[in-house]
Scaffold this motif. Structure first.
Motif, PDB file in Angstrom:
ATOM      1  N   LYS A  42      57.592   2.551  16.510  1.00 17.33           N
ATOM      2  CA  LYS A  42      57.106   2.062  14.963  1.00 17.33           C
ATOM      3  C   LYS A  42      56.480   3.093  14.563  1.00 17.33           C
ATOM      4  CE  LYS A  42      52.727   0.241  17.442  1.00 17.33           C
ATOM      5  NZ  LYS A  42      53.311   0.356  18.803  1.00 17.33           N
ATOM      6  N   THR A  43      55.818   4.011  15.183  1.00 15.65           N
ATOM      7  CA  THR A  43      55.364   5.283  14.456  1.00 15.65           C
ATOM      8  C   THR A  43      56.412   6.008  13.758  1.00 15.65           C
ATOM      9  OG1 THR A  43      53.531   5.498  15.986  1.00 15.65           O
ATOM     10  CG2 THR A  43      54.071   7.428  14.709  1.00 15.65           C
ATOM     11  N   SER A  44      57.509   6.210  14.198  1.00 15.13           N
ATOM     12  CA  SER A  44      58.801   6.986  13.600  1.00 15.13           C
ATOM     13  C   SER A  44      59.085   6.168  12.517  1.00 15.13           C
ATOM     14  CB  SER A  44      59.885   6.990  14.728  1.00 15.13           C
ATOM     15  OG  SER A  44      59.446   8.090  15.644  1.00 15.13           O
ATOM     16  N   VAL A  45      59.337   4.640  12.735  1.00 16.54           N
ATOM     17  CA  VAL A  45      59.731   3.900  11.563  1.00 16.54           C
ATOM     18  C   VAL A  45      58.864   4.095  10.412  1.00 16.54           C
ATOM     19  CG1 VAL A  45      60.198   1.629  10.692  1.00 16.54           C
ATOM     20  CG2 VAL A  45      60.812   2.255  12.985  1.00 16.54           C
ATOM     21  N   LYS A  46      57.535   3.968  10.700  1.00 17.75           N
ATOM     22  CA  LYS A  46      56.422   4.421   9.570  1.00 17.75           C
ATOM     23  C   LYS A  46      56.807   5.595   8.994  1.00 17.75           C
ATOM     24  CE  LYS A  46      52.710   6.095  10.986  1.00 17.75           C
ATOM     25  NZ  LYS A  46      51.669   6.469  11.643  1.00 17.75           N
ATOM     26  N   GLY A  47      56.991   6.645   9.793  1.00 21.03           N
ATOM     27  CA  GLY A  47      57.322   8.121   9.062  1.00 21.03           C
ATOM     28  C   GLY A  47      58.505   7.950   8.258  1.00 21.03           C
ATOM     29  N   MET A  48      59.528   7.397   8.756  1.00 21.19           N
ATOM     30  CA  MET A  48      60.652   7.481   7.841  1.00 21.19           C
ATOM     31  C   MET A  48      60.455   6.424   6.646  1.00 21.19           C
ATOM     32  SD  MET A  48      63.664   6.667  10.697  1.00 21.19           S
ATOM     33  CE  MET A  48      64.204   8.037  11.650  1.00 21.19           C
ATOM     34  N   LEU A  49      60.007   5.252   6.914  1.00 24.59           N
ATOM     35  CA  LEU A  49      59.580   4.535   5.323  1.00 24.59           C
ATOM     36  C   LEU A  49      58.694   5.444   4.621  1.00 24.59           C
ATOM     37  CD1 LEU A  49      60.001   1.804   4.230  1.00 24.59           C
ATOM     38  CD2 LEU A  49      57.999   0.938   5.663  1.00 24.59           C
ATOM     39  N   GLN A  50      57.961   5.954   5.121  1.00 32.98           N
ATOM     40  CA  GLN A  50      56.824   6.767   4.086  1.00 32.98           C
ATOM     41  C   GLN A  50      57.595   7.720   3.450  1.00 32.98           C
ATOM     42  OE1 GLN A  50      53.962   9.048   5.982  1.00 32.98           O
ATOM     43  NE2 GLN A  50      52.511   9.252   4.028  1.00 32.98           N
ATOM     44  N   SER A  51      58.773   8.353   4.139  1.00 34.82           N
ATOM     45  CA  SER A  51      59.366   9.343   3.487  1.00 34.82           C
ATOM     46  C   SER A  51      60.086   8.762   2.428  1.00 34.82           C
ATOM     47  CB  SER A  51      60.241  10.160   4.546  1.00 34.82           C
ATOM     48  OG  SER A  51      61.078  11.006   3.777  1.00 34.82           O
ATOM     49  N   ILE A  52      60.882   7.594   2.506  1.00 34.48           N
ATOM     50  CA  ILE A  52      61.701   6.720   1.688  1.00 34.48           C
ATOM     51  C   ILE A  52      60.787   6.617   0.455  1.00 34.48           C
ATOM     52  CG2 ILE A  52      63.216   4.828   1.120  1.00 34.48           C
ATOM     53  CD1 ILE A  52      63.710   4.842   4.280  1.00 34.48           C
ATOM     54  N   LYS A  81      68.133   9.525   0.808  1.00 35.35           N
ATOM     55  CA  LYS A  81      67.604  10.521   0.520  1.00 35.35           C
ATOM     56  C   LYS A  81      66.334  10.615   1.128  1.00 35.35           C
ATOM     57  CE  LYS A  81      65.394  13.336  -3.343  1.00 35.35           C
ATOM     58  NZ  LYS A  81      64.977  13.343  -4.920  1.00 35.35           N
ATOM     59  N   GLY A  82      65.488   9.465   1.457  1.00 35.53           N
ATOM     60  CA  GLY A  82      64.357   9.848   2.166  1.00 35.53           C
ATOM     61  C   GLY A  82      64.599   9.886   3.646  1.00 35.53           C
ATOM     62  N   LEU A  83      65.675   9.311   4.077  1.00 33.39           N
ATOM     63  CA  LEU A  83      65.889   9.135   5.675  1.00 33.39           C
ATOM     64  C   LEU A  83      66.301  10.716   5.985  1.00 33.39           C
ATOM     65  CD1 LEU A  83      67.773   6.134   6.312  1.00 33.39           C
ATOM     66  CD2 LEU A  83      65.500   6.634   7.027  1.00 33.39           C
ATOM     67  N   SER A  84      67.055  11.236   5.171  1.00 32.14           N
ATOM     68  CA  SER A  84      67.793  12.507   5.244  1.00 32.14           C
ATOM     69  C   SER A  84      66.548  13.472   5.251  1.00 32.14           C
ATOM     70  CB  SER A  84      68.817  13.085   4.196  1.00 32.14           C
ATOM     71  OG  SER A  84      69.946  12.072   4.438  1.00 32.14           O
ATOM     72  N   GLY A  85      65.518  13.330   4.609  1.00 34.89           N
ATOM     73  CA  GLY A  85      64.602  14.257   4.356  1.00 34.89           C
ATOM     74  C   GLY A  85      63.353  14.112   5.343  1.00 34.89           C
ATOM     75  N   PHE A  86      63.463  13.161   6.290  1.00 31.55           N
ATOM     76  CA  PHE A  86      62.665  12.871   7.477  1.00 31.55           C
ATOM     77  C   PHE A  86      62.630  14.002   8.699  1.00 31.55           C
ATOM     78  CE2 PHE A  86      61.176  10.565  11.370  1.00 31.55           C
ATOM     79  CZ  PHE A  86      59.942  10.548  11.080  1.00 31.55           C
ATOM     80  N   SER A  87      61.528  14.590   9.025  1.00 33.31           N
ATOM     81  CA  SER A  87      62.030  15.779  10.036  1.00 33.31           C
ATOM     82  C   SER A  87      61.254  15.504  11.085  1.00 33.31           C
ATOM     83  CB  SER A  87      61.366  17.180   9.526  1.00 33.31           C
ATOM     84  OG  SER A  87      59.866  17.153   9.133  1.00 33.31           O
ATOM     85  N   SER A 112      67.030   6.683  17.102  1.00 31.99           N
ATOM     86  CA  SER A 112      66.523   7.031  15.760  1.00 31.99           C
ATOM     87  C   SER A 112      67.593   6.428  14.613  1.00 31.99           C
ATOM     88  CB  SER A 112      66.629   8.539  15.600  1.00 31.99           C
ATOM     89  OG  SER A 112      65.834   9.147  16.512  1.00 31.99           O
ATOM     90  N   VAL A 113      68.846   5.733  14.887  1.00 40.61           N
ATOM     91  CA  VAL A 113      69.550   5.063  14.150  1.00 40.61           C
ATOM     92  C   VAL A 113      68.892   3.795  13.894  1.00 40.61           C
ATOM     93  CG1 VAL A 113      71.646   4.107  13.732  1.00 40.61           C
ATOM     94  CG2 VAL A 113      71.570   6.323  14.441  1.00 40.61           C
ATOM     95  N   ASP A 114      68.287   3.380  15.006  1.00 41.52           N
ATOM     96  CA  ASP A 114      67.794   1.796  14.994  1.00 41.52           C
ATOM     97  C   ASP A 114      66.388   2.068  14.043  1.00 41.52           C
ATOM     98  OD1 ASP A 114      69.744   0.965  16.642  1.00 41.52           O
ATOM     99  OD2 ASP A 114      68.210   0.924  18.582  1.00 41.52           O
ATOM    100  N   ASN A 115      65.687   3.177  14.289  1.00 37.39           N
ATOM    101  CA  ASN A 115      64.416   3.394  13.398  1.00 37.39           C
ATOM    102  C   ASN A 115      64.815   3.384  12.049  1.00 37.39           C
ATOM    103  OD1 ASN A 115      62.881   3.094  15.948  1.00 37.39           O
ATOM    104  ND2 ASN A 115      63.023   5.543  16.306  1.00 37.39           N
ATOM    105  N   ALA A 116      65.704   4.122  11.803  1.00 33.43           N
ATOM    106  CA  ALA A 116      66.003   4.386  10.224  1.00 33.43           C
ATOM    107  C   ALA A 116      66.722   3.178   9.604  1.00 33.43           C
ATOM    108  CB  ALA A 116      67.272   5.352  10.274  1.00 33.43           C
ATOM    109  N   LEU A 117      67.264   2.144  10.337  1.00 35.29           N
ATOM    110  CA  LEU A 117      67.690   0.854   9.852  1.00 35.29           C
ATOM    111  C   LEU A 117      66.718   0.032   9.542  1.00 35.29           C
ATOM    112  CD1 LEU A 117      70.894   0.084  12.071  1.00 35.29           C
ATOM    113  CD2 LEU A 117      70.814  -0.195   9.675  1.00 35.29           C
ATOM    114  N   ALA A 118      65.318   0.179  10.408  1.00 35.29           N
ATOM    115  CA  ALA A 118      64.345  -0.844  10.316  1.00 35.29           C
ATOM    116  C   ALA A 118      63.648  -0.328   8.946  1.00 35.29           C
ATOM    117  CB  ALA A 118      63.407  -0.570  11.494  1.00 35.29           C
ATOM    118  N   ALA A 119      63.287   1.071   8.903  1.00 31.33           N
ATOM    119  CA  ALA A 119      62.902   1.546   7.579  1.00 31.33           C
ATOM    120  C   ALA A 119      63.771   1.381   6.482  1.00 31.33           C
ATOM    121  CB  ALA A 119      62.893   3.195   7.854  1.00 31.33           C
TER     122      ALA A 119
END
Length: 463
Positions: free
Chosen positions: A108-118, A315-321, A292-299
């Motif tokens: 959930k922390t990674s999903v949160k970060g990915m979603l914030q990036s998006i 764009k947001g997913l690709s920019g998430f480091s 990470s694909v699952d997390n990206a899908l969730a975000a």
């Protein structure tokens, strides 16, 4: 928000002048002039002992559970923790921010970060910092929402029954997600089904629910989503099982966010095609692992639920480091590749980490104990050792009483240590210069100490 507004909400008693609440602080070490100091009580601390310090540092007022001899305005309440929660809720209610609530057992922390990036590509976005996802952290996060925040991503965690229900009443999200369920808090619940039922409370106040079709507890989630708008996500496999799952749950195919044509590069990162309705875009992740694909899908599904298009999502997913301590490759002269995954651990996240590590050259797993597993703790550590061995991990080094069971199950190539100092002494001599080393453990094990040691250790020092 005025102090009198909070007074009415919690049926407190306001002594002295009414003041505007610009910010609430529970820690005099970080309090700023003009903040309202709220004195929390805990098993080993009492914030009321620091009220004088808050006054000296310029607090505008205090929230306490008994009247004190102070020149400052004070709001006297029955319970200051309840007052903190209601202060967060009041601030959220006054906001026009689109609020997304996220919970789950792992990721959930990674999903949160990915979603914030998006979402940051579409407007100012607030997100939970660190692990501020409990009955103290969530209200503090809600109090940070201001008129500039177009979006707010709030992470909610739980350690016992009823916590998610309490938190979601404060958060009042438009969009809610349970990204997955596994045995992460067995000590507080006893079974995965009980955990799923607890996590599903995140949906109760939401307008839109986002559902992971790959999770085996979707039927529980759907019970909370009757008459609500639903988006769902899944990886696409050869059997197209996502279609059957969606049909069984009566979810429209047009509400699906899908990942297909997955390809893993040499660094363990994935690229895939992201689809929603008639739209499709290529996505390439810089964070490694199939999970990470699952997390990206969730975000992505949460972002789509807020109205964003797939171009913004990609764009947001690709920019998430990545998130510090979550599958981060860090510099080390002592090993060929050092992966820091020390943020936390449970059986599901351990398996995901092992899956990634198994794809790397000369894989070595370094672990600490997994906590909060209740009666299943020994069995789950044994399963961990067996899983690592079956996946082709060459060596497993472990520290902590529970991890002894993992090493015993791993067998040849496994080594257990009673203390981190003993592990460090061994690592200084170990022939792992050519290895890919992944370090992981529950938060309380502080396995980041091993990461720091391996970063400081130079290859020439090894003997």
């Amino acid at each position: 928000m005025m102090l009198s507004d909070l007074c009415k909400r919690v049926h407190g008693k306001l002594l002295g002048a009414d003041v505007s609440i610009q910010a609430i602080s529970t820690d005099t070490r970080t309090i700023k002039k003009g903040d309202v100091f709220l004195a929390l009580r805990g098993e080993s601390f009492d914030g009321h002992e620091f009220v004088k310090s808050a006054q000296d540092k310029g607090a505008a007022a205090v929230v306490v559970d008994n009247e004190l001899a102070l020149p400052l305005p004070q709001l006297v309440v029955k319970d200051t923790l309840t007052a903190l929660g209601q202060a967060g809720a009041l601030n959220r209610e006054s906001s026009n921010s689109t609020v997304i609530a996220i919970t789950g057992s792992s990721g959930k922390t990674s999903v949160k970060g990915m979603l914030q990036s998006i979402l940051s590509g579409a407007g100012e976005t607030l997100a939970t910092e660190g692990n501020f996802n409990n009955h103290i952290g969530v209200p503090i996060t809600l109090l940070r929402i201001n008129e500039q925040h177009r979006y707010s991503v709030i992470e909610a965690g739980t350690g016992g029954k009823g916590e998610i229900a309490y938190l979601v009443d404060l958060i009042q999200p438009q969009v809610a997600l349970v990204n997955n369920v596994s045995l992460a808090h067995g000590l507080g619940f006893g079974s995965e089904q009980a955990i799923a039922e607890e996590k599903s409370e995140i949906y109760k106040n939401a307008d839109i629910g986002v559902v992971n079709l790959m999770d085996k507890h979707t039927n529980i989630f759907m019970e909370r989503l009757v008459d609500k708008k639903i988006f769902a996500y899944s990886k696409v496999d050869e059997s197209a099982s996502h279609k059957d799952s969606a049909k069984k749950l009566n979810i429209s195919q047009s509400a699906l966010i899908l990942a297909s044509n997955l390809f893993c590069n040499t660094k363990g990162g994935y690229r895939f095609v992201l689809s929603y309705g008639e739209q499709s875009v290529p996505v390439e992740l810089s964070v490694p692992g199939l999970h990470s694909v699952d997390n990206a899908l969730a975000a992505a599904a949460c972002a789509v639920a807020t109205g964003l298009n797939l171009e913004c999502v990609a764009k947001g997913l690709s920019g998430f480091s990545g998130v510090r301590g979550r599958m981060q490759t860090v510099a080390s002269a002592a090993v060929a590749q050092l992966i820091d995954d020390t943020y936390n651990a449970n059986p599901a996240s351990m398996r995901a980490a092992i899956d990634f590590l198994a794809s790397q050259a000369t894989p070595v797993l370094v672990v600490g104990d997994m906590g909060e597993l209740g009666e299943a703790e020994i069995q789950e550590h044994r399963k961990l050792g067996e899983y690592a061995k079956n996946k082709g991990i060459q060596q497993m080094f472990a520290v902590g009483p529970l991890s002894l069971h993992a090493v015993n199950a791993f067998g040849e190539g496994g080594k257990w240590f009673e203390t981190q100092d003993a592990m460090k002494a061994f690592l200084a001599r170990a022939k792992i210069e050519a290895a890919s080393v992944l370090v992981k453990g529950s938060r309380y094990t502080h396995m980041e100490n091993i990461i720091k040691y391996l970063q400081q250790l130079k290859g020439a020092e090894k003997c």
